[in-house]
Motif scaffolding. Structure first.
Motif, PDB file in Angstrom:
ATOM      1  N   GLN A 217       0.860  -1.182   0.000  1.00 35.96           N
ATOM      2  CA  GLN A 217       0.000   0.000   0.000  1.00 35.96           C
ATOM      3  C   GLN A 217       0.897   1.233   0.000  1.00 35.96           C
ATOM      4  O   GLN A 217       1.797   1.358   0.835  1.00 35.96           O
ATOM      5  CB  GLN A 217      -0.901   0.032   1.229  1.00 35.96           C
ATOM      6  CG  GLN A 217      -1.892   1.200   1.208  1.00 35.96           C
ATOM      7  CD  GLN A 217      -2.673   1.313   2.506  1.00 35.96           C
ATOM      8  OE1 GLN A 217      -2.120   1.627   3.545  1.00 35.96           O
ATOM      9  NE2 GLN A 217      -3.971   1.032   2.432  1.00 35.96           N
ATOM     10  N   SER A 219       1.094   5.568  -0.258  1.00 41.35           N
ATOM     11  CA  SER A 219       0.280   6.754  -0.044  1.00 41.35           C
ATOM     12  C   SER A 219       1.080   7.998  -0.325  1.00 41.35           C
ATOM     13  O   SER A 219       2.295   8.034  -0.129  1.00 41.35           O
ATOM     14  CB  SER A 219      -0.267   6.744   1.381  1.00 41.35           C
ATOM     15  OG  SER A 219       0.512   7.433   2.264  1.00 41.35           O
ATOM     16  N   ARG A 224      -4.205   6.927  -1.692  1.00 43.60           N
ATOM     17  CA  ARG A 224      -3.637   5.614  -1.411  1.00 43.60           C
ATOM     18  C   ARG A 224      -4.039   4.607  -2.478  1.00 43.60           C
ATOM     19  O   ARG A 224      -5.119   4.687  -3.048  1.00 43.60           O
ATOM     20  CB  ARG A 224      -4.109   5.108  -0.045  1.00 43.60           C
ATOM     21  CG  ARG A 224      -3.581   5.892   1.131  1.00 43.60           C
ATOM     22  CD  ARG A 224      -4.004   5.253   2.441  1.00 43.60           C
ATOM     23  NE  ARG A 224      -3.495   5.994   3.577  1.00 43.60           N
ATOM     24  CZ  ARG A 224      -3.682   5.642   4.840  1.00 43.60           C
ATOM     25  NH1 ARG A 224      -4.399   4.559   5.108  1.00 43.60           N
ATOM     26  NH2 ARG A 224      -3.176   6.359   5.820  1.00 43.60           N
ATOM     27  N   LYS A 225      -3.148   3.643  -2.698  1.00 42.85           N
ATOM     28  CA  LYS A 225      -3.466   2.573  -3.634  1.00 42.85           C
ATOM     29  C   LYS A 225      -2.565   1.378  -3.334  1.00 42.85           C
ATOM     30  O   LYS A 225      -1.597   1.486  -2.571  1.00 42.85           O
ATOM     31  CB  LYS A 225      -3.272   3.042  -5.080  1.00 42.85           C
ATOM     32  CG  LYS A 225      -1.832   3.392  -5.419  1.00 42.85           C
ATOM     33  CD  LYS A 225      -1.708   3.806  -6.865  1.00 42.85           C
ATOM     34  CE  LYS A 225      -0.245   4.078  -7.213  1.00 42.85           C
ATOM     35  NZ  LYS A 225      -0.075   4.404  -8.624  1.00 42.85           N
ATOM     36  N   TRP A 226      -2.898   0.243  -3.946  1.00 46.83           N
ATOM     37  CA  TRP A 226      -2.109  -0.973  -3.774  1.00 46.83           C
ATOM     38  C   TRP A 226      -1.318  -1.263  -5.039  1.00 46.83           C
ATOM     39  O   TRP A 226      -1.841  -1.142  -6.146  1.00 46.83           O
ATOM     40  CB  TRP A 226      -3.014  -2.156  -3.446  1.00 46.83           C
ATOM     41  CG  TRP A 226      -3.607  -2.089  -2.076  1.00 46.83           C
ATOM     42  CD1 TRP A 226      -4.826  -1.589  -1.733  1.00 46.83           C
ATOM     43  CD2 TRP A 226      -2.999  -2.538  -0.861  1.00 46.83           C
ATOM     44  NE1 TRP A 226      -5.020  -1.691  -0.383  1.00 46.83           N
ATOM     45  CE2 TRP A 226      -3.916  -2.278   0.187  1.00 46.83           C
ATOM     46  CE3 TRP A 226      -1.774  -3.138  -0.556  1.00 46.83           C
ATOM     47  CZ2 TRP A 226      -3.648  -2.598   1.515  1.00 46.83           C
ATOM     48  CZ3 TRP A 226      -1.512  -3.456   0.760  1.00 46.83           C
ATOM     49  CH2 TRP A 226      -2.431  -3.187   1.786  1.00 46.83           C
TER      50      TRP A 226
END
Length: 251
Positions: A217, A219, A224-226
């Motif tokens: 993850q 940020s 935020r993203k994976w």
């Protein structure tokens, strides 16, 4: 009419230029910086981020320890442009540093490697900068760039196959912080959270068997993203080995 148009055009250009200059300056934060001494002028292999030997030489050994910017380890791997403010001694561009350690100084945000501190100065003038010890600086966060390198996963030396796995991510390009790491549990068909052991080292007792897939993850200002990395660590992984991923940048 022509003169008025020219005057208006000149005024508009000046306003655009001033806005650009002010915006550029507003990106910088005022602070202080000092340096730590090492026999070879490189970074330290015992930094709090857990990078080991990588933390000594990454970015040409232009590295730094920080306090507030460490952020419990999520600040590890971030890149900053740092420049000091002494006329005729400090260069205009300063130095780009990578965060590899936690350090506290005399109201300083940065404790630079000797090599990085020298690069704050105009070429061939570093000898005049070192006697200051602590200098006023301004800094801003910038994207990390590692041309020719993808994001890599290192199995930390603390790992013990097959019962305990600790990993860290190297060559973290881009401008995002890594705030969580998970590994895919094939038997349960779910992502299993890893614990931030310290710095940028993530660990898990009883890791899954078979080739390992991870996701991180990240940020930053964009939210935020994976970011997923599939089958990047082999089933019979070894402590101390670095494995490549197909990810070139966390963005």
């Amino acid at each position: 009419m022509g003169l008025a148009a020219k005057s208006y055009s000149s005024l508009l250009c000046m306003l655009v230029l001033l806005t650009t200059i002010c915006y550029s300056q507003s990106n910088y934060v005022s602070s202080r910086a000092t340096f730590y001494q090492s026999p070879d002028n490189l970074g330290t292999p015992t930094g709090a981020c857990g990078y080991g030997e990588f933390g000594r030489k990454v970015n040409g050994a232009n590295v730094a320890g920080v306090s507030m910017l460490y952020r419990n380890g999520s600040g590890c791997g971030a890149c900053y442009q740092v420049r000091c403010k002494i006329p005729k001694i400090c260069s205009d561009d300063g130095v780009k540093v990578v965060i590899t350690d936690y350090e506290e100084g005399d109201r300083t945000d940065f404790i630079l490697s000797t090599r990085a501190y020298a690069k704050l100065a105009v070429p061939n003038i570093a000898s005049k900068l070192f006697p200051f010890g602590v200098v006023d600086v301004e800094y801003q966060r910038i994207p990390c760039r590692y041309p020719g390198y993808n994001l890599k996963i290192k199995v930390h030396e603390y790992s013990k196959f097959p019962g305990y796995l600790a990993v860290l991510l190297l060559y973290q390009a881009g401008i995002y912080d890594i705030t969580a790491v998970e590994v895919w549990q094939e038997d349960d068909q779910e992502w299993k959270s890893m614990r931030r052991a310290f710095g940028t080292v993530w660990d898990l007792a009883g890791p899954p068997s078979g080739p390992l897939s991870f996701r991180a993850q990240v940020s930053g200002s964009g939210g935020r993203k994976w970011v997923q990395m599939t089958d990047v660590v082999p089933s019979e992984w070894k402590a101390g080995v670095v494995y490549d991923t197909p990810i070139d940048q966390l963005s």
